[in-house]
Design an enzyme around this catalytic site. Structure first.
Site, PDB file in Angstrom:
ATOM      1  N   HIS A  42       0.877  -1.178   0.000  1.00 36.95           N
ATOM      2  CA  HIS A  42       0.000   0.000   0.000  1.00 36.95           C
ATOM      3  C   HIS A  42       0.911   1.224   0.000  1.00 36.95           C
ATOM      4  O   HIS A  42       1.296   1.714   1.063  1.00 36.95           O
ATOM      5  CB  HIS A  42      -0.909  -0.006   1.220  1.00 36.95           C
ATOM      6  N   GLU A 126      -0.418   0.335  -5.611  1.00 33.05           N
ATOM      7  CA  GLU A 126      -1.290   1.458  -5.252  1.00 33.05           C
ATOM      8  C   GLU A 126      -2.538   1.400  -6.133  1.00 33.05           C
ATOM      9  O   GLU A 126      -2.446   1.229  -7.342  1.00 33.05           O
ATOM     10  CB  GLU A 126      -0.557   2.803  -5.423  1.00 33.05           C
ATOM     11  N   ASP A 175       0.450  -1.945   4.695  1.00 32.54           N
ATOM     12  CA  ASP A 175       0.050  -0.696   5.360  1.00 32.54           C
ATOM     13  C   ASP A 175      -1.270  -0.188   4.765  1.00 32.54           C
ATOM     14  O   ASP A 175      -1.312   0.876   4.144  1.00 32.54           O
ATOM     15  CB  ASP A 175       1.188   0.333   5.163  1.00 32.54           C
TER      16      ASP A 175
HETATM   17  N1  SAM Z   1       2.692   3.014   2.972  1.00 31.54           N
HETATM   18  C1  SAM Z   1       2.532   4.446   2.764  1.00 31.54           C
HETATM   19  C2  SAM Z   1       3.564   5.179   3.602  1.00 31.54           C
HETATM   20  O1  SAM Z   1       3.934   4.692   4.686  1.00 31.54           O
HETATM   21  O2  SAM Z   1       4.034   6.229   3.170  1.00 31.54           O
HETATM   22  C3  SAM Z   1       1.129   4.896   3.096  1.00 31.54           C
HETATM   23  C4  SAM Z   1       0.053   4.106   2.468  1.00 31.54           C
HETATM   24  S1  SAM Z   1      -1.579   4.569   2.853  1.00 31.54           S
HETATM   25  C5  SAM Z   1      -1.742   4.198   4.556  1.00 31.54           C
HETATM   26  C6  SAM Z   1      -2.515   3.301   2.094  1.00 31.54           C
HETATM   27  C7  SAM Z   1      -2.585   3.375   0.577  1.00 31.54           C
HETATM   28  O3  SAM Z   1      -3.083   2.122   0.089  1.00 31.54           O
HETATM   29  C8  SAM Z   1      -3.541   4.433   0.048  1.00 31.54           C
HETATM   30  O4  SAM Z   1      -2.851   5.287  -0.835  1.00 31.54           O
HETATM   31  C9  SAM Z   1      -4.634   3.630  -0.711  1.00 31.54           C
HETATM   32  O5  SAM Z   1      -5.084   4.274  -1.882  1.00 31.54           O
HETATM   33  C10 SAM Z   1      -3.900   2.342  -1.047  1.00 31.54           C
HETATM   34  N2  SAM Z   1      -4.753   1.147  -1.197  1.00 31.54           N
HETATM   35  C11 SAM Z   1      -5.928   0.881  -0.577  1.00 31.54           C
HETATM   36  N3  SAM Z   1      -6.348  -0.381  -0.854  1.00 31.54           N
HETATM   37  C12 SAM Z   1      -5.387  -0.928  -1.650  1.00 31.54           C
HETATM   38  C13 SAM Z   1      -5.215  -2.223  -2.243  1.00 31.54           C
HETATM   39  N4  SAM Z   1      -6.126  -3.179  -2.058  1.00 31.54           N
HETATM   40  N5  SAM Z   1      -4.109  -2.452  -3.001  1.00 31.54           N
HETATM   41  C14 SAM Z   1      -3.188  -1.470  -3.183  1.00 31.54           C
HETATM   42  N6  SAM Z   1      -3.293  -0.229  -2.631  1.00 31.54           N
HETATM   43  C15 SAM Z   1      -4.377   0.049  -1.886  1.00 31.54           C
END
Ligand code: SAM
Length: 293
Positions: A42, A126, A175
């Site tokens: 994520h 993402e 995450d």
């Molecule tokens: N890991 C990042 C950091 O520490 O800088 C922050 C990530 S943020 C908490 C979660 C992200 O996951 C969001 O941008 C969201 O759009 C994305 N997301 C949500 N569901 C997802 C999925 N099933 N697969 C991939 N990305 C996803």
């Protein structure tokens, strides 16, 4: 779905716990020369301005990275030591900025990219239609871009297909935003599948400490999964306040499956300082538990 933008939370206390832990895991895994595959399931946008946009509106970095920076400067000025892992984390964040003032906060993709050795690979997932474009643009500016693959796919469904990595040395950061309640269920399924295919991988799962049942149950369920696969685990939480009724995030946790033996010692050294630095009231506390299989 898709209202979550990580920029609102860039540099928050939750980012600090997550990114400090992540850096320790990478450093440990890079002690051996073999190629390391890192999967960030994520990713978010990759890097965030702290001066304008969402982060400037939410000001979460004020209670996070800015507060920590100020606290550690005071420690140094009064002749006290800053725990190594905190200093190392602050140095990495500083390195993304020009000069001493922090105007940019790197998210997990940029932190991980900055740590890549030539033999390592980074895979980023993402799903958000705007975030993926920003992430692609941001990553394309990096000198490590050729070592990084970006997938606009649902990582919960795709993770198992990337495991085990060719070198059989892998770190997976999970995450999710948990804006969809189903994320908790998908996480469990993905973890069971991942451990079936790659039992020796290191998995780092971030979660928010919320009163909703699924969030409170998450560490319990992760312990069950780790135990069912006969894996060691480490569980840590950082609470910066206990203010019932307030809607802001007051605590978050990391659950690590197959943690390196060095992680507990490093967190035991840094968590008391983090709690003091970031604590807003007497409810500030930390948790650190582990189990060796
Ligand atoms: N890991 C990042 C950091 O520490 O800088 C922050 C990530 S943020 C908490 C979660 C992200 O996951 C969001 O941008 C969201 O759009 C994305 N997301 C949500 N569901 C997802 C999925 N099933 N697969 C991939 N990305 C996803």
């Amino acid at each position: 779905m898709f209202s979550y933008r990580h920029a609102f939370h860039a540099g928050s206390h939750a980012d600090i716990l997550k990114h400090m832990t992540l850096i320790h895991l990478v450093d440990y895994l890079q002690e051996k020369p073999g190629a390391l595959t890192i999967i960030d399931t994520h990713a978010g946008a990759g890097i965030y301005s702290l001066e304008d946009g969402f982060a400037a509106v939410s000001k979460e970095a004020d209670g996070g990275i800015f507060r920590l920076q100020k606290f550690t400067k005071e420690l140094v000025n009064t002749g006290n030591l800053v725990p190594n892992s905190i200093q190392h984390y602050l140095d990495l964040i500083q390195a993304e900025n020009i000069g001493e003032k922090l105007s940019i906060y790197p998210g997990s993709p940029f932190i991980l990219a900055s740590l890549l050795r030539p033999q390592d690979r980074l895979k980023l997932f993402e799903l958000h239609p705007k975030e993926i474009d920003i992430l692609r643009h941001n990553i394309s500016q990096l000198k490590q871009a050729k070592q990084i693959d970006i997938y606009a796919e649902d990582s919960f469904a795709r993770l198992k297909g990337l495991l085990p990595p060719p070198s059989r040395r892998g770190l997976v950061l999970i995450d999710p935003s948990y804006e969809d309640k189903q994320d908790y269920r998908h996480l469990e399924t993905a973890m069971n599948e991942a451990l079936q295919r790659f039992a020796t991988g290191c998995y780092a799962i971030w979660y928010p400490c919320l009163s909703r049942r699924e969030a409170a149950d998450l560490p319990v369920r992760m312990k069950k999964i780790a135990t069912a696969h006969n894996r060691s685990w480490l569980h840590t939480e950082l609470r910066v306040e206990n203010s019932p009724g307030e809607r802001r995030l007051q605590a978050s946790g990391m659950f690590i499956i197959n943690p390196p033996w060095t992680l507990e010692k490093s967190l035991a050294e840094s968590l008391p300082t983090l709690t003091k630095a970031l604590g807003l009231n007497s409810g500030a506390e930390f948790l650190l538990k582990s189990f060796e299989a």
